[in-house]
Design a protein around this motif. Sequence first.
Motif, PDB file in Angstrom:
ATOM      1  N   THR A  51       0.824  -1.216   0.000  1.00 30.49           N
ATOM      2  CA  THR A  51       0.000   0.000   0.000  1.00 30.49           C
ATOM      3  C   THR A  51       0.854   1.262   0.000  1.00 30.49           C
ATOM      4  OG1 THR A  51      -0.225  -0.157   2.421  1.00 30.49           O
ATOM      5  CG2 THR A  51      -1.982  -1.084   1.074  1.00 30.49           C
ATOM      6  N   THR A  52       2.044   1.206   0.580  1.00 26.36           N
ATOM      7  CA  THR A  52       2.957   2.347   0.491  1.00 26.36           C
ATOM      8  C   THR A  52       3.390   2.546  -0.962  1.00 26.36           C
ATOM      9  OG1 THR A  52       3.743   1.989   2.749  1.00 26.36           O
ATOM     10  CG2 THR A  52       5.131   3.320   1.310  1.00 26.36           C
ATOM     11  N   ALA A  53       3.706   1.455  -1.640  1.00 25.05           N
ATOM     12  CA  ALA A  53       4.058   1.558  -3.057  1.00 25.05           C
ATOM     13  C   ALA A  53       2.885   2.102  -3.868  1.00 25.05           C
ATOM     14  CB  ALA A  53       4.483   0.188  -3.590  1.00 25.05           C
ATOM     15  N   ALA A  54       1.669   1.649  -3.536  1.00 25.73           N
ATOM     16  CA  ALA A  54       0.483   2.151  -4.228  1.00 25.73           C
ATOM     17  C   ALA A  54       0.299   3.638  -3.981  1.00 25.73           C
ATOM     18  CB  ALA A  54      -0.757   1.383  -3.762  1.00 25.73           C
ATOM     19  N   GLY A  55       0.514   4.061  -2.746  1.00 23.78           N
ATOM     20  CA  GLY A  55       0.405   5.476  -2.431  1.00 23.78           C
ATOM     21  C   GLY A  55       1.414   6.307  -3.207  1.00 23.78           C
ATOM     22  N   PHE A  56       2.664   5.846  -3.262  1.00 24.82           N
ATOM     23  CA  PHE A  56       3.696   6.567  -4.002  1.00 24.82           C
ATOM     24  C   PHE A  56       3.334   6.658  -5.492  1.00 24.82           C
ATOM     25  CE2 PHE A  56       7.290   5.353  -0.812  1.00 24.82           C
ATOM     26  CZ  PHE A  56       6.800   6.305   0.068  1.00 24.82           C
ATOM     27  N   LEU A  57       2.827   5.547  -6.049  1.00 26.66           N
ATOM     28  CA  LEU A  57       2.490   5.531  -7.474  1.00 26.66           C
ATOM     29  C   LEU A  57       1.351   6.503  -7.767  1.00 26.66           C
ATOM     30  CD1 LEU A  57       3.162   4.202 -10.169  1.00 26.66           C
ATOM     31  CD2 LEU A  57       1.542   2.370  -9.591  1.00 26.66           C
ATOM     32  N   ALA A  58       0.315   6.479  -6.934  1.00 25.84           N
ATOM     33  CA  ALA A  58      -0.816   7.387  -7.140  1.00 25.84           C
ATOM     34  C   ALA A  58      -0.387   8.841  -6.994  1.00 25.84           C
ATOM     35  CB  ALA A  58      -1.930   7.063  -6.143  1.00 25.84           C
ATOM     36  N   MET A  59       0.466   9.119  -6.018  1.00 24.49           N
ATOM     37  CA  MET A  59       0.921  10.489  -5.803  1.00 24.49           C
ATOM     38  C   MET A  59       1.834  10.968  -6.933  1.00 24.49           C
ATOM     39  SD  MET A  59       1.758  10.459  -1.727  1.00 24.49           S
ATOM     40  CE  MET A  59       0.446  10.249  -0.504  1.00 24.49           C
ATOM     41  N   ALA A  60       2.675  10.084  -7.446  1.00 24.30           N
ATOM     42  CA  ALA A  60       3.583  10.464  -8.527  1.00 24.30           C
ATOM     43  C   ALA A  60       2.822  10.812  -9.796  1.00 24.30           C
ATOM     44  CB  ALA A  60       4.576   9.331  -8.799  1.00 24.30           C
ATOM     45  N   GLU A  61       1.641  10.232  -9.958  1.00 22.23           N
ATOM     46  CA  GLU A  61       0.870  10.428 -11.187  1.00 22.23           C
ATOM     47  C   GLU A  61      -0.234  11.470 -11.044  1.00 22.23           C
ATOM     48  OE1 GLU A  61       1.595   5.883 -12.876  1.00 22.23           O
ATOM     49  OE2 GLU A  61      -0.388   6.447 -12.130  1.00 22.23           O
ATOM     50  N   THR A  62      -0.342  12.100  -9.878  1.00 20.99           N
ATOM     51  CA  THR A  62      -1.360  13.126  -9.637  1.00 20.99           C
ATOM     52  C   THR A  62      -0.652  14.433  -9.315  1.00 20.99           C
ATOM     53  OG1 THR A  62      -2.842  11.440  -8.709  1.00 20.99           O
ATOM     54  CG2 THR A  62      -3.374  13.754  -8.255  1.00 20.99           C
ATOM     55  N   PRO A  63      -0.872  15.487 -10.076  1.00 20.02           N
ATOM     56  CA  PRO A  63      -0.168  16.752  -9.821  1.00 20.02           C
ATOM     57  C   PRO A  63      -0.479  17.321  -8.435  1.00 20.02           C
ATOM     58  CG  PRO A  63      -1.172  16.765 -12.002  1.00 20.02           C
ATOM     59  CD  PRO A  63      -1.708  15.551 -11.291  1.00 20.02           C
ATOM     60  N   ALA A  64       0.535  17.799  -7.763  1.00 19.64           N
ATOM     61  CA  ALA A  64       0.379  18.445  -6.454  1.00 19.64           C
ATOM     62  C   ALA A  64       1.641  19.257  -6.182  1.00 19.64           C
ATOM     63  CB  ALA A  64       0.148  17.425  -5.346  1.00 19.64           C
ATOM     64  N   ASP A  65       1.553  20.088  -5.157  1.00 22.61           N
ATOM     65  CA  ASP A  65       2.673  20.949  -4.799  1.00 22.61           C
ATOM     66  C   ASP A  65       3.532  20.382  -3.676  1.00 22.61           C
ATOM     67  OD1 ASP A  65       1.829  23.232  -6.510  1.00 22.61           O
ATOM     68  OD2 ASP A  65       0.104  23.234  -5.157  1.00 22.61           O
ATOM     69  N   LEU A  66       2.969  19.449  -2.897  1.00 20.28           N
ATOM     70  CA  LEU A  66       3.646  18.973  -1.696  1.00 20.28           C
ATOM     71  C   LEU A  66       3.121  17.583  -1.360  1.00 20.28           C
ATOM     72  CD1 LEU A  66       5.547  20.005   0.671  1.00 20.28           C
ATOM     73  CD2 LEU A  66       3.445  20.642   1.865  1.00 20.28           C
ATOM     74  N   ALA A  67       3.989  16.734  -0.835  1.00 19.68           N
ATOM     75  CA  ALA A  67       3.576  15.413  -0.340  1.00 19.68           C
ATOM     76  C   ALA A  67       4.066  15.275   1.097  1.00 19.68           C
ATOM     77  CB  ALA A  67       4.159  14.294  -1.206  1.00 19.68           C
ATOM     78  N   ILE A  68       3.145  14.948   2.005  1.00 25.41           N
ATOM     79  CA  ILE A  68       3.501  14.746   3.408  1.00 25.41           C
ATOM     80  C   ILE A  68       3.349  13.262   3.701  1.00 25.41           C
ATOM     81  CG2 ILE A  68       3.165  15.533   5.771  1.00 25.41           C
ATOM     82  CD1 ILE A  68       1.525  17.871   4.661  1.00 25.41           C
ATOM     83  N   ILE A  69       4.452  12.613   4.046  1.00 26.67           N
ATOM     84  CA  ILE A  69       4.497  11.157   4.198  1.00 26.67           C
ATOM     85  C   ILE A  69       4.777  10.808   5.650  1.00 26.67           C
ATOM     86  CG2 ILE A  69       5.568   9.022   3.402  1.00 26.67           C
ATOM     87  CD1 ILE A  69       4.221  10.600   1.157  1.00 26.67           C
ATOM     88  N   GLU A  70       3.869  10.061   6.267  1.00 21.41           N
ATOM     89  CA  GLU A  70       4.043   9.623   7.656  1.00 21.41           C
ATOM     90  C   GLU A  70       4.691   8.247   7.700  1.00 21.41           C
ATOM     91  OE1 GLU A  70       1.411   8.312  11.572  1.00 21.41           O
ATOM     92  OE2 GLU A  70       0.401   9.257   9.864  1.00 21.41           O
ATOM     93  N   VAL A  71       5.714   8.101   8.507  1.00 21.53           N
ATOM     94  CA  VAL A  71       6.349   6.800   8.743  1.00 21.53           C
ATOM     95  C   VAL A  71       5.335   5.857   9.389  1.00 21.53           C
ATOM     96  CG1 VAL A  71       8.062   5.647  10.191  1.00 21.53           C
ATOM     97  CG2 VAL A  71       8.693   7.686   8.894  1.00 21.53           C
ATOM     98  N   GLY A  72       5.374   4.588   9.008  1.00 20.03           N
ATOM     99  CA  GLY A  72       4.475   3.619   9.612  1.00 20.03           C
ATOM    100  C   GLY A  72       4.979   3.136  10.962  1.00 20.03           C
ATOM    101  N   LEU A  73       6.223   2.661  11.005  1.00 21.15           N
ATOM    102  CA  LEU A  73       6.792   2.102  12.233  1.00 21.15           C
ATOM    103  C   LEU A  73       8.305   2.270  12.205  1.00 21.15           C
ATOM    104  CD1 LEU A  73       6.385   0.414  14.848  1.00 21.15           C
ATOM    105  CD2 LEU A  73       6.604  -1.635  13.447  1.00 21.15           C
ATOM    106  N   GLY A  74       8.849   2.890  13.250  1.00 20.28           N
ATOM    107  CA  GLY A  74      10.294   3.083  13.329  1.00 20.28           C
ATOM    108  C   GLY A  74      10.748   4.201  12.422  1.00 20.28           C
TER     109      GLY A  74
END
Length: 428
Positions: free
Chosen positions: A118-141
């Motif tokens: 799902t992290t890979a899916a999130g990155f793929l969707a975000m890379a293909e959708t225009p935006a100005d900023l991406a805020i990524i929360e660590v899952g664990l550690g």
Amino acid sequence: MDPISDRLKARHPQRIDLSLGRMQALCAALGNPQDRLPPVIHVAGTNGKGSTVSLIRSIAEAAGLKVHTYTSPHLVRFNERIRLAGELITDDHLNAILDRVEDAMAATGGEATVFESTTAAGFLAMAETPADLAIIEVGLGGVLDATNVIERPLLSVITPVDLDHAEFLGTDLAGIAREKAGIIKAGARCVVGRQSEPAMDEIERRAQQVGSPLTVLGVDFDAWSERGGLAYQDQTRFLDLPAPALSGAHQFDNAGVAIAAALELDLPEEAIANGLKNVFWPARMQRLTAGKYADMAKAADAELWLDGGHNPHAARALARVLGDRHAKAPRPLTLVVGMLSNKDAGGFFEALKGLDAHVIAVPFEGNATEPETLAAVAQGRGFGVTTAANVDEALKRALAMDAGRILICGSLYLAGEVLGASPETWPR
């Protein structure tokens, strides 16, 4: 049931396996979408990550930016984890992206856990959708978290580091901080929340190793409650701002970190003020005012609150919030508590034991502690205790005891069940 969650459970291993090899191979098969994201703010820490993400997003959107976010866990629907240019990803879009992730796994003969896929899916969707900023929360550690394939963040953020997930991160605070500090990267400034000395030592050590400048709450800037608002001061400015629309003194620290990040982005003071006023993040001392549970409380003239904090550090923050609220408006307090079996229930109740409260222990779907076991732990910390078969029964019992203030707490999974029963209150 949530169809996306059902799909993931059926097709991917449920285990948590901290390593980066599988994630790196999967991202490579997808064309390394993590390298094609908009400028990234990468957020790690034990508590306050989600609140800080929501605060930064609210400020950035108030400034007119289009913002992606990736957070975990979700509360009601899996889609909550991926927000594209301000909107939750749709089922159709997420299913299509997951199909591509699974095709990449099949082509390479690889495997990925639920979080990795799902992290890979999130990155793929975000890379293909225009935006100005991406805020990524660590899952664990941090060091070996699946999100840490991001090599060039614009900013790193580390919220307070404390004990949690001991089965994966251990109980040595310095060691936990070392893991979290693994998101600090060369050339990217790191904004750091208030820390204990052992945690701060490790964060500073990592920053020195990679050459990352630090901006530290309580050293380089500070934020505090003043005259009903929030005061922010750093080495060059003083800002008189509205209080954040999230309950609790700890949210002033989270807001301070978010403001420091916003100022690194050169966002205007007006956007910061509007972002603080309009921020929303469910299940963090959330007052429930709609839905069936809120209606039950209203009928008895009782307050109903919801919080997903599940470790001693979070419980200490809850104790401060509830103590302050009681000092201003005394009302009999009942805690409806459910916790995962791998959480430190003793530490959680120890942090709350200064409160004059009755505890009703409840189960929830998943690997929850048995209510009788949880009640015994609470009783050992001096609380009066009762058990109930579910939240409905617990609320009826609390209201029958004339509880004027009820807090449902102890787990984000329990919070998700409560919000799922009250769709008027869950994420927007």
